[in-house]
Design a protein around this motif. Structure first.
Motif, PDB file in Angstrom:
ATOM      1  N   LEU A 127       0.962  -1.225  -0.068  1.00 36.78           N
ATOM      2  CA  LEU A 127       0.048  -0.156   0.149  1.00 36.78           C
ATOM      3  C   LEU A 127       0.794   1.392   0.024  1.00 36.78           C
ATOM      4  N   THR A 128       0.254   1.895  -0.701  1.00 41.47           N
ATOM      5  CA  THR A 128       0.899   3.445  -0.590  1.00 41.47           C
ATOM      6  C   THR A 128       0.084   4.653  -0.071  1.00 41.47           C
ATOM      7  N   ILE A 129       0.438   5.234   0.799  1.00 37.35           N
ATOM      8  CA  ILE A 129      -0.539   6.212   1.399  1.00 37.35           C
ATOM      9  C   ILE A 129      -0.175   7.667   1.124  1.00 37.35           C
ATOM     10  N   GLU A 130      -0.891   8.514   0.527  1.00 37.79           N
ATOM     11  CA  GLU A 130      -0.682   9.837   0.295  1.00 37.79           C
ATOM     12  C   GLU A 130      -0.962  10.568   1.427  1.00 37.79           C
ATOM     13  N   PRO A 131      -0.319  11.949   1.488  1.00 37.72           N
ATOM     14  CA  PRO A 131      -0.561  12.865   2.573  1.00 37.72           C
ATOM     15  C   PRO A 131      -1.984  13.239   2.602  1.00 37.72           C
ATOM     16  N   LEU A 135      -5.394   6.109  -0.742  1.00 37.48           N
ATOM     17  CA  LEU A 135      -4.215   5.154  -0.771  1.00 37.48           C
ATOM     18  C   LEU A 135      -4.505   4.351  -2.094  1.00 37.48           C
ATOM     19  N   LYS A 136      -3.326   3.578  -2.628  1.00 38.50           N
ATOM     20  CA  LYS A 136      -3.518   2.691  -3.933  1.00 38.50           C
ATOM     21  C   LYS A 136      -2.376   1.741  -3.433  1.00 38.50           C
ATOM     22  N   GLY A 137      -2.712   0.499  -3.861  1.00 39.06           N
ATOM     23  CA  GLY A 137      -1.825  -0.513  -3.608  1.00 39.06           C
ATOM     24  C   GLY A 137      -1.977  -1.867  -4.677  1.00 39.06           C
ATOM     25  N   LYS A 138      -1.373  -2.931  -4.380  1.00 45.47           N
ATOM     26  CA  LYS A 138      -1.184  -3.909  -5.221  1.00 45.47           C
ATOM     27  C   LYS A 138      -1.090  -5.390  -4.446  1.00 45.47           C
ATOM     28  N   ALA A 139      -1.713  -6.303  -4.879  1.00 49.90           N
ATOM     29  CA  ALA A 139      -1.737  -7.752  -4.192  1.00 49.90           C
ATOM     30  C   ALA A 139      -1.398  -8.602  -5.072  1.00 49.90           C
ATOM     31  N   VAL A 149      -7.693   0.351  -3.902  1.00 52.38           N
ATOM     32  CA  VAL A 149      -8.119   1.672  -3.781  1.00 52.38           C
ATOM     33  C   VAL A 149      -8.695   2.043  -2.572  1.00 52.38           C
ATOM     34  N   GLY A 150      -8.436   3.122  -1.907  1.00 53.22           N
ATOM     35  CA  GLY A 150      -9.285   3.292  -0.607  1.00 53.22           C
ATOM     36  C   GLY A 150      -8.750   4.688   0.101  1.00 53.22           C
TER      37      GLY A 150
END
Length: 209
Positions: A127-131, A135-139, A149-150
């Motif tokens: 997961l990569t969380i922005e300021p 968030l966006k991520g991969k599994a 996406v969340g």
């Protein structure tokens, strides 16, 4: 019968009596009249323009600094809500057959056929969380390739899981919900297949990189 001289004196006295009030009226008018040329009347100062009358005085250095500080603080509050979350988080899962709660006396014949061997096992989540908290991520792994996406909100991570290939036979769709606990995000991954027969779940522990 009065002599002629007496009538003349009475006539002159009557004229004086008539002229005295006129003279007093003229004198009074002169006193209340316009000023003499040697003493010109002073003009009234012009009224200030409306903008000058209502304009607020400039703020002092301390007041201006306080106002700017308050604005900066307001922005900082919104910006720091997601501060502990910002960055990249990585973790793993170990998917197993998930449980499904059904109403009483309802038999789940379809899920009884699921032996739990398909789409189970290990995988990874990033997961990569922005300021802003987005968030966006991969599994990747036993549940197939998926995108997340969340958003982070109220101390929680909530993300939707979508298969990268929705037409894959066992394309899994679901959610990831987690909570920040110290230096890790403790979460739960729960997904289901396209026909809702396969239900898989797994705890997920994410650590900041």
């Amino acid at each position: 019968m009065n002599p002629p001289g007496t009538r003349a004196r009475r006539a002159r006295g009557g004229v004086r009596a008539l002229l005295l009030p006129v003279a007093f009226a003229l004198l009074a008018g002169c006193e209340e009249g316009p000023p003499r040329p040697s003493q010109p009347e002073r003009p009234e100062p012009p009224a200030p323009p409306p903008s000058a009358a209502v304009a607020a005085p400039p703020a002092s250095g301390s007041a201006a600094a306080g106002a700017n500080g308050a604005s900066a603080s307001a922005v900082a509050v919104g910006a720091t809500d997601a501060a502990p979350w910002q960055g990249t988080w990585e973790g793993s899962y170990d998917a197993r057959k998930g449980s499904v709660v059904l109403p009483p006396k309802v038999k789940d014949v379809v899920r009884k056929k699921d032996d739990g061997k398909l789409a189970t096992g290990k995988g990874t989540v990033t997961l990569t969380i922005e300021p802003s908290g987005e968030l966006k991520g991969k599994a990747k792994g036993a549940l197939g390739d998926a995108s997340l996406v969340g958003k982070t909100e109220d101390g929680m991570v909530r993300a939707s899981v979508f298969p990268d290939d929705p037409r894959a036979p066992n394309a899994m769709t679901g959610i990831l919900v987690g909570e920040l606990k110290g230096e890790v995000i403790e979460g739960e991954l729960r997904v289901t297949g396209p026909d809702a027969m396969l239900v898989r779940e797994s705890p997920v522990t994410l650590r900041k990189q």
